[in-house]
Write a protein that holds these residues in place. Structure first.
Motif, short mmCIF file in Angstrom:
data_model
loop_
_atom_site.label_atom_id
_atom_site.label_comp_id
_atom_site.label_asym_id
_atom_site.label_seq_id
_atom_site.Cartn_x
_atom_site.Cartn_y
_atom_site.Cartn_z
N ILE A 3 64.74 103.93 61.64
CA ILE A 3 64.89 102.49 61.89
C ILE A 3 64.51 102.15 63.33
O ILE A 3 63.81 101.16 63.58
CB ILE A 3 66.34 102.02 61.57
N LYS A 4 64.93 102.99 64.27
CA LYS A 4 64.60 102.74 65.67
C LYS A 4 63.09 102.84 65.88
O LYS A 4 62.49 101.99 66.57
CB LYS A 4 65.32 103.76 66.57
N LYS A 5 62.45 103.86 65.28
CA LYS A 5 60.99 103.99 65.39
C LYS A 5 60.29 102.79 64.78
O LYS A 5 59.32 102.27 65.34
CB LYS A 5 60.53 105.27 64.68
N LEU A 6 60.75 102.37 63.63
CA LEU A 6 60.15 101.23 62.96
C LEU A 6 60.28 99.97 63.82
O LEU A 6 59.33 99.20 63.94
CB LEU A 6 60.81 101.02 61.59
N ALA A 7 61.43 99.77 64.44
CA ALA A 7 61.64 98.61 65.30
C ALA A 7 60.72 98.63 66.52
O ALA A 7 60.11 97.61 66.87
CB ALA A 7 63.10 98.54 65.74
N ALA A 153 53.50 105.65 77.49
CA ALA A 153 53.88 104.73 76.41
C ALA A 153 55.19 105.20 75.80
O ALA A 153 55.61 106.35 75.99
CB ALA A 153 52.78 104.69 75.35
N ASN A 154 55.82 104.32 75.06
CA ASN A 154 57.07 104.66 74.39
C ASN A 154 56.83 105.83 73.43
O ASN A 154 55.99 105.73 72.53
CB ASN A 154 57.59 103.43 73.62
N PRO A 155 57.54 106.93 73.59
CA PRO A 155 57.31 108.10 72.74
C PRO A 155 57.69 107.89 71.27
O PRO A 155 57.35 108.72 70.42
CB PRO A 155 58.19 109.19 73.38
N LEU A 156 58.33 106.78 70.96
CA LEU A 156 58.69 106.50 69.56
C LEU A 156 57.55 105.83 68.78
O LEU A 156 57.66 105.66 67.57
CB LEU A 156 59.94 105.61 69.50
N ARG A 159 51.70 107.73 65.98
CA ARG A 159 50.46 108.22 66.59
C ARG A 159 49.35 107.16 66.61
O ARG A 159 48.71 106.95 67.64
CB ARG A 159 49.99 109.48 65.86
N ARG A 160 49.11 106.52 65.50
CA ARG A 160 48.03 105.53 65.43
C ARG A 160 48.30 104.37 66.40
O ARG A 160 47.40 103.88 67.07
CB ARG A 160 47.90 105.01 64.01
N ILE A 161 49.53 103.95 66.50
CA ILE A 161 49.89 102.86 67.41
C ILE A 161 49.89 103.35 68.86
O ILE A 161 49.50 102.62 69.77
CB ILE A 161 51.23 102.22 66.99
N MET A 162 50.26 104.62 69.06
CA MET A 162 50.20 105.22 70.40
C MET A 162 48.76 105.19 70.91
O MET A 162 48.51 104.80 72.06
CB MET A 162 50.70 106.66 70.35
N LYS A 163 47.83 105.56 70.07
CA LYS A 163 46.42 105.54 70.47
C LYS A 163 45.99 104.12 70.82
O LYS A 163 45.24 103.90 71.78
CB LYS A 163 45.54 106.11 69.35
N TYR A 164 46.47 103.16 70.08
CA TYR A 164 46.14 101.76 70.39
C TYR A 164 46.77 101.35 71.72
O TYR A 164 46.13 100.67 72.53
CB TYR A 164 46.59 100.83 69.26
N ALA A 165 48.01 101.79 71.97
CA ALA A 165 48.66 101.49 73.25
C ALA A 165 47.88 102.11 74.41
O ALA A 165 47.68 101.47 75.45
CB ALA A 165 50.10 102.00 73.24
#
Length: 182
Positions: A3-7, A153-156, A159-165
């Motif tokens: 839930i925290k990751k999703l948020a 970036a936020n480690p939560l 991966r796909r969103i991390m790359k975008y960040a």
């Protein structure tokens, strides 16, 4: 934890939805590149070509894009960009030194006038005690000025969103670099 990751991921997507739709950073960068007759080259590791992809989302990008590499493997960084194996061994591939050497390799290409490089840890694997998930080094250089930046970036983030960040931060820094130097 789910839930925290999703948020965290949902909040990132909502915050970035308008810039994603309107390509605002990309358009502003393109204007600087065209106005100053610059040719951008990218060397990407952790972003897997996303910086390049975002810059070529605009029609007419051949006016300012020169050459782009995805150098995910260390051997590709060494062979294609001239990154020193000793640097990788001494400080690791995820480092400001490697990001710097990646940009210098791009600038050796005859038509490259501005270079940007990324190297980092998008996760969920690969973290160490000193290099966490979400760490990226971004190198930006022209023939006179070279800068490297560290960003976490936020480690939560997934991966796909991390790359975008990572790519978003790289484009923000590229825009700042252009404003300061052109």
């Amino acid at each position: 934890m789910f839930i925290k990751k999703l948020a965290v991921n949902s909040a990132f997507i909502l915050k970035n939805i308008l810039p994603i739709l309107f390509l605002s950073k990309e358009k502003r960068i393109a204007k600087y590149l065209i106005r100053n007759a610059l040719k951008l080259s990218t060397a990407e590791s952790c972003t897997g070509g996303l910086v390049s992809s975002r810059m070529t989302d605009l029609s007419g990008s051949s006016a300012y894009i020169f050459q782009n590499f995805v150098t995910y493997a260390n051997s590709a960084k060494i062979r294609l960009l001239g990154v020193s194996p000793e640097t990788i061994e001494k400080v690791g591939v995820v480092s400001s030194e490697v990001a710097f050497e990646m940009t210098q390799g791009l600038l050796k290409q005859p038509d490259c006038t501005i270079a940007i490089a990324t190297t980092g840890i998008a996760g969920p694997l690969g973290a160490t005690d000193t290099k966490p998930i979400g760490l990226v080094y971004i190198g930006i250089a022209n023939k006179e000025v070279s800068k490297t930046y560290r960003f976490e970036a936020n480690p939560l983030l997934y991966r796909r969103i991390m790359k975008y960040a990572f790519s978003t931060k790289a484009l923000e820094l590229l825009l700042e670099f252009l404003k300061e130097n052109y």
